[in-house]
Design an enzyme around this catalytic site. Sequence first.
Site, PDB file in Angstrom:
ATOM      1  N   THR A  94       0.836  -1.196   0.000  1.00  0.00           N
ATOM      2  CA  THR A  94       0.000   0.000   0.000  1.00  0.00           C
ATOM      3  C   THR A  94       0.879   1.257   0.000  1.00  0.00           C
ATOM      4  O   THR A  94       2.095   1.180   0.121  1.00  0.00           O
ATOM      5  CB  THR A  94      -0.917   0.034   1.244  1.00  0.00           C
ATOM      6  OG1 THR A  94      -0.101   0.239   2.408  1.00  0.00           O
ATOM      7  CG2 THR A  94      -1.707  -1.257   1.380  1.00  0.00           C
ATOM      8  N   HIS A  96       1.073   3.379   2.322  1.00  0.00           N
ATOM      9  CA  HIS A  96       1.427   3.726   3.696  1.00  0.00           C
ATOM     10  C   HIS A  96       2.909   4.116   3.797  1.00  0.00           C
ATOM     11  O   HIS A  96       3.261   5.094   4.460  1.00  0.00           O
ATOM     12  CB  HIS A  96       1.112   2.535   4.619  1.00  0.00           C
ATOM     13  CG  HIS A  96       1.424   2.766   6.056  1.00  0.00           C
ATOM     14  ND1 HIS A  96       0.622   3.546   6.866  1.00  0.00           N
ATOM     15  CD2 HIS A  96       2.427   2.318   6.831  1.00  0.00           C
ATOM     16  CE1 HIS A  96       1.138   3.569   8.084  1.00  0.00           C
ATOM     17  NE2 HIS A  96       2.222   2.821   8.083  1.00  0.00           N
TER      18      HIS A  96
END
Length: 162
Positions: A94, A96
Site C-alpha cells: 500500500t 502507507h
Amino acid sequence: MQKKVNLSDYNPATVPDGSDYRIAIVVAEWNPEITDALLQGAYDTLLQHGVQEANIKVLHVPGSYELTTGADIALSDPRCDAAICLGCVIQGETRHFDFICEAVSQGLTNLSLKRERPVIFGLLTTNDMQQARERSGGKHGNKGTEGAVTALKMIHLNRQRQ
C-alpha cells in the site's frame, strides 16, 4: 560483478571530539531487529568519539512516524545538542510507506529549523527486510554509525555559528 561497498566508512580524523556534547538517540520500536542494530551502531560510534555515556539519552518511540515527536521532546531540553532519529520503514503493498517516509522527512527537517539544532535523519526506507539488514550492520554498513558521525559534525558546525 559490482563491488560491495560499506557506505558507512569514514575518516575518524574528520570527526570532532564529542566529549562535551549531549546527544539524544530517538529510536523506533517497530522492526526491532533493524532498529536495535542501528541504535547500537550510533551509540558505539558516539562513545568512540568521546561522548560520555551519561550524555547520551536514548528515547524509544512506537514507530517511525513518532520520531519527530520524540526528537521534539528530546530537544525541549536546551542542553541537548542534537537528536539522532533511527527507524525503518519497509515498502509494502500500500501507499502507507510513502506517507510515513514523507511525513518523517518533512517533520524532522522542520523540527531542526524550529529548534535550531541538528536533527539527524536515520530512517531506513527499503524495499525489503534484506536491504534493511544490509544497512543496519550488514554489507553496506550501519546507518546508525552514519547518523552519529553526522550529529557530531553538525553539532560542531552549529557551535561555530553561536
